[in-house]
Design an enzyme around this catalytic site. Structure first.
Site, PDB file in Angstrom:
ATOM      1  N   ASP A  25       0.866  -1.167   0.000  1.00 61.78           N
ATOM      2  CA  ASP A  25       0.000   0.000   0.000  1.00 61.78           C
ATOM      3  C   ASP A  25       0.906   1.221   0.000  1.00 61.78           C
ATOM      4  O   ASP A  25       1.808   1.316   0.833  1.00 61.78           O
ATOM      5  CB  ASP A  25      -0.861  -0.032   1.281  1.00 61.78           C
ATOM      6  CG  ASP A  25      -2.255   0.487   1.052  1.00 61.78           C
ATOM      7  OD1 ASP A  25      -2.370   1.602   0.527  1.00 61.78           O
ATOM      8  OD2 ASP A  25      -3.222  -0.211   1.408  1.00 61.78           O
ATOM      9  N   ASP A  58      -2.956   4.793  -1.975  1.00 63.15           N
ATOM     10  CA  ASP A  58      -3.910   5.278  -0.989  1.00 63.15           C
ATOM     11  C   ASP A  58      -4.245   6.755  -1.154  1.00 63.15           C
ATOM     12  O   ASP A  58      -3.344   7.575  -1.342  1.00 63.15           O
ATOM     13  CB  ASP A  58      -3.267   5.071   0.398  1.00 63.15           C
ATOM     14  CG  ASP A  58      -4.192   5.457   1.535  1.00 63.15           C
ATOM     15  OD1 ASP A  58      -5.186   4.760   1.727  1.00 63.15           O
ATOM     16  OD2 ASP A  58      -3.913   6.462   2.218  1.00 63.15           O
ATOM     17  N   GLU A 116      -6.658   4.574  -5.551  1.00 62.21           N
ATOM     18  CA  GLU A 116      -7.892   4.871  -4.826  1.00 62.21           C
ATOM     19  C   GLU A 116      -8.351   6.251  -5.302  1.00 62.21           C
ATOM     20  O   GLU A 116      -7.941   7.277  -4.762  1.00 62.21           O
ATOM     21  CB  GLU A 116      -7.651   4.867  -3.310  1.00 62.21           C
ATOM     22  CG  GLU A 116      -8.949   4.957  -2.533  1.00 62.21           C
ATOM     23  CD  GLU A 116      -8.767   5.195  -1.024  1.00 62.21           C
ATOM     24  OE1 GLU A 116      -9.701   4.877  -0.278  1.00 62.21           O
ATOM     25  OE2 GLU A 116      -7.723   5.706  -0.594  1.00 62.21           O
ATOM     26  N   HIS A 162     -11.293  -2.848   3.202  1.00 61.58           N
ATOM     27  CA  HIS A 162     -11.098  -2.613   4.646  1.00 61.58           C
ATOM     28  C   HIS A 162     -11.759  -1.332   5.139  1.00 61.58           C
ATOM     29  O   HIS A 162     -11.722  -1.046   6.327  1.00 61.58           O
ATOM     30  CB  HIS A 162      -9.600  -2.567   4.939  1.00 61.58           C
ATOM     31  CG  HIS A 162      -8.950  -1.375   4.283  1.00 61.58           C
ATOM     32  ND1 HIS A 162      -8.854  -1.242   2.922  1.00 61.58           N
ATOM     33  CD2 HIS A 162      -8.425  -0.251   4.799  1.00 61.58           C
ATOM     34  CE1 HIS A 162      -8.284  -0.093   2.633  1.00 61.58           C
ATOM     35  NE2 HIS A 162      -8.010   0.536   3.756  1.00 61.58           N
ATOM     36  N   ASP A 163     -12.302  -0.518   4.221  1.00 54.90           N
ATOM     37  CA  ASP A 163     -12.948   0.733   4.611  1.00 54.90           C
ATOM     38  C   ASP A 163     -14.467   0.658   4.528  1.00 54.90           C
ATOM     39  O   ASP A 163     -15.145   1.666   4.726  1.00 54.90           O
ATOM     40  CB  ASP A 163     -12.512   1.873   3.669  1.00 54.90           C
ATOM     41  CG  ASP A 163     -11.064   2.270   3.869  1.00 54.90           C
ATOM     42  OD1 ASP A 163     -10.559   2.115   4.999  1.00 54.90           O
ATOM     43  OD2 ASP A 163     -10.450   2.734   2.901  1.00 54.90           O
TER      44      ASP A 163
HETATM   45  C1  GLC Z   1      -7.632   5.380   2.601  1.00 57.00           C
HETATM   46  C2  GLC Z   1      -7.531   4.064   3.328  1.00 57.00           C
HETATM   47  C3  GLC Z   1      -8.112   4.202   4.706  1.00 57.00           C
HETATM   48  C4  GLC Z   1      -7.313   5.238   5.442  1.00 57.00           C
HETATM   49  C5  GLC Z   1      -7.198   6.542   4.645  1.00 57.00           C
HETATM   50  C6  GLC Z   1      -6.104   7.398   5.171  1.00 57.00           C
HETATM   51  O1  GLC Z   1      -8.928   5.775   2.381  1.00 57.00           O
HETATM   52  O2  GLC Z   1      -8.137   3.055   2.577  1.00 57.00           O
HETATM   53  O3  GLC Z   1      -8.131   3.000   5.405  1.00 57.00           O
HETATM   54  O4  GLC Z   1      -7.918   5.496   6.671  1.00 57.00           O
HETATM   55  O5  GLC Z   1      -6.907   6.349   3.285  1.00 57.00           O
HETATM   56  O6  GLC Z   1      -4.854   6.853   4.847  1.00 57.00           O
END
Ligand code: GLC
Ligand code: CA
Length: 557
Positions: free
Chosen positions: A98, A199, A256, A328-329
């Site tokens: 990541d 991310d 993302e 995971h979110d």
């Molecule tokens: C992304 C991740 C999440 C995290 C955020 C800050 O959205 O998927 O889990 O809290 O970024 O890094």
């Protein structure tokens, strides 16, 4: 479209903390992942994305990195990581890490040096502003609640954090910072990584200069999306990153990305896109409200269908989306996209097939292949997720009762996806010999790897069949590259589409508990997948069972 090595692959996301604990401390770890590689290989997985396992205070479960060049001792050592990459390679599998570079941790050396000398080199790695009594530089609300500004310890400055205050934003306008990022990426790619999941990357470009926006809640703050809307020029950073890193290695990079405009899709994921692929979040963001989770609109089967088809139509054959039902979110996909009370093996398989057969790269999130569900909670004290804890407060402030607020959290908390992986029906679902860091979902007695491997009709076996179909030399070309064409779009609670390549496949899901009749547009040659033992068909009319899903190979038309 230029063909790429990863197009025909199947990807799997691991949340290391909750995957498998090898040493009994209650926390999943890299040796644990290595010991489960054969399980993943046997499932048919090729690409494995690990959520962060770098050195971190774990304020946001590892998305707050204090050293980009080391592994957190809770997860293992650098030797473990090298061994994981090597073991994966032996099985023709690729490891993705990541890439969390919108922000680092406030415990990172750069941040500490910025506190010591805010006017110096490292002060310029962050967004710092002079502190004014009783006034913030801007009224932006962070993703996890509260203002984005925090006092820079020991100084008369404040720093910007769009996430938690322990996640200071890195200043991408500074070329020195960008060099540091590229150096780190290449260092990892040299170690043999297959690539990265990237991310929160849309946040790296801020509109300069900073100013307030219209408040959207009583707190006088505005959603961070207001400033993202105004930001221009992210492409310059992303293009530079691609050229300096991924491209040289032919690495896989999945972004993302949320707020791209339709005309930007070729820039993001075209042949020379900034990324190889990006996640389709159209379903996951459906129904969101500026006011908070408590105000979110639930998603219906017809909404789900529309979201998927919208994304498909937007991307067409320009590139590859990465398709997910959860990560995971997010809460568990089966608990969210299947109408309440209808979660069962049939409906889970239907959702799996409808998602998996879309054009793009399928990503499975750990436990999804078992049909893992949301976890029941009885008190806010059980909740670990920082965003859920904030949303609980927001819901109470909006006037919901504690019970109602808890229901909101139960529906949307990120903990739903973060409960330990369910390996066996034994203690702690076989995840750990110690005390798990987060409560195991009590349904592990029925939903677990061991039980599902033993049952030919399990959700797990269905996933195996889906993966096998994607890899079947006879159908691969069509499943991977075939165009997607919706069918019977207006039919209520029915989601169906063609995949047209050198074969013609028809995917039909009866997205309801009741039966439903469909008239086949042509004869079919072969049933490639069916989540029931039979097809109730007479003269080209199929009476679909509740939540039945079919993948049919059609006669050429
Ligand atoms: C992304 C991740 C999440 C995290 C955020 C800050 O959205 O998927 O889990 O809290 O970024 O890094
Ligand atoms: Ca451990």
């Amino acid at each position: 479209m230029i063909k790429k090595w990863w197009h025909d692959k199947v990807a799997y996301q691991i949340y290391p903390k909750s995957f498998y604990d090898s040493n009994g401390d209650g926390i999943g770890d890299i040796p644990g992942i290595i010991s489960k590689l054969d399980y993943l290989h046997d499932l048919g997985v090729d690409i494995v994305w690990l959520s962060p396992c770098y050195k971190s205070p774990l304020a946001d479960q590892g998305y707050d990195i204090s050293d980009y060049y080391s592994i957190d001792p809770r997860f293992g050592t650098m030797e473990d990581m090298d061994r994981l990459i090597a073991e994966a390679k032996k099985r023709n599998m690729y490891i993705l890490m990541d890439l969390v570079v919108n922000h680092c941790s406030d415990e990172h050396e750069w941040f500490r040096k910025a506190c010591e000398d805010p006017e110096g080199k490292y002060g310029r790695y962050f967004y710092l502003r002079d502190k004014k009594e009783g006034e913030l530089p801007t009224n932006w609300r962070s993703y996890f609640g509260g203002p984005v500004w925090e006092d820079l310890p020991g100084t008369d400055k404040q720093y910007l954090h769009v996430f938690h205050k322990k996640q200071p934003d890195l200043n991408w306008e500074n070329p020195e910072l960008r060099e540091e990022v590229y150096k780190n990426i290449n260092w990892w790619l040299d170690r043999g990584l297959g690539g990265f999941r990237i991310d929160a990357i849309i946040n790296i470009k801020k509109p300069l200069s900073f100013h307030d926006y219209e408040p959207d809640r009583d707190d006088g703050l505005c959603s961070i999306f207001a400033m993202l809307q105004e930001a221009r020029g992210i492409g310059e950073f992303l293009g530079e990153m691609r050229d300096r890193t991924f491209k040289k290695y032919d690495a896989f990079a999945v972004g993302e990305v949320f707020n791209e405009k339709p005309e930007e899709i070729p820039d993001f994921i075209g042949d020379n896109g900034y990324f190889s692929s990006m996640f389709d979040f159209n379903e996951t963001i459906f129904g969101h409200s500026e006011k908070g989770w408590y105000d979110a609109k639930p998603i219906t089967p017809d909404d789900y269908k529309r979201c998927c088809f919208e994304s498909q139509a937007k991307v067409k054959e320009i590139g590859f989306l990465s398709n997910i039902i959860e990560n995971h979110d997010e809460p568990r996909g089966v608990s969210r996209y299947i109408p309440e009370g209808d979660c069962c093996p049939e409906s889970k398989k239907m959702l799996a097939a409808l998602n998996f057969m879309l054009r793009g790269l399928p990503f499975i999130y750990q436990g999804q292949e078992l049909g893992m569900e949301n976890v029941p909670i009885s008190s806010i004290d059980e909740v670990d997720d920082i965003s859920a804890r904030d949303e609980y407060r927001v819901a109470l402030e909006a006037g919901l009762s504690p019970e109602e607020a808890l229901q909101v959290i139960a529906r949307s908390s990120r903990d739903n996806a973060r409960t330990p992986m369910q390996w066996t029906g034994g203690e702690n679902a076989g995840f750990t010999a110690g005390t798990p860091w987060l409560k195991v979902n009590p349904n592990y007695a029925d939903i677990n790897v061991e039980a599902e491997l033993a049952d030919e009709n399990s959700v797990l076996h269905f996933y195996k069949k889906l993966i096998a179909l994607r890899k079947d030399p006879a159908y691969k070309e069509t499943v991977v590259y075939g165009a997607l064409e919706p069918v019977w779009e207006e039919k209520h609670n029915l989601m169906a589409y063609y995949r047209k390549g050198d074969k013609t496949l028809l995917v039909i899901g009866n997205y309801q508990r009741q039966g439903q009749e469909i008239v086949l547009p042509a004869a079919y040659r072969k049933v490639l997948l069916n989540n029931y033992a039979d097809i109730a068909e007479e003269n080209g009319v199929i009476r679909m069972h509740g939540y039945q899903v079919l993948v049919l190979e059609m006669e050429e038309s």
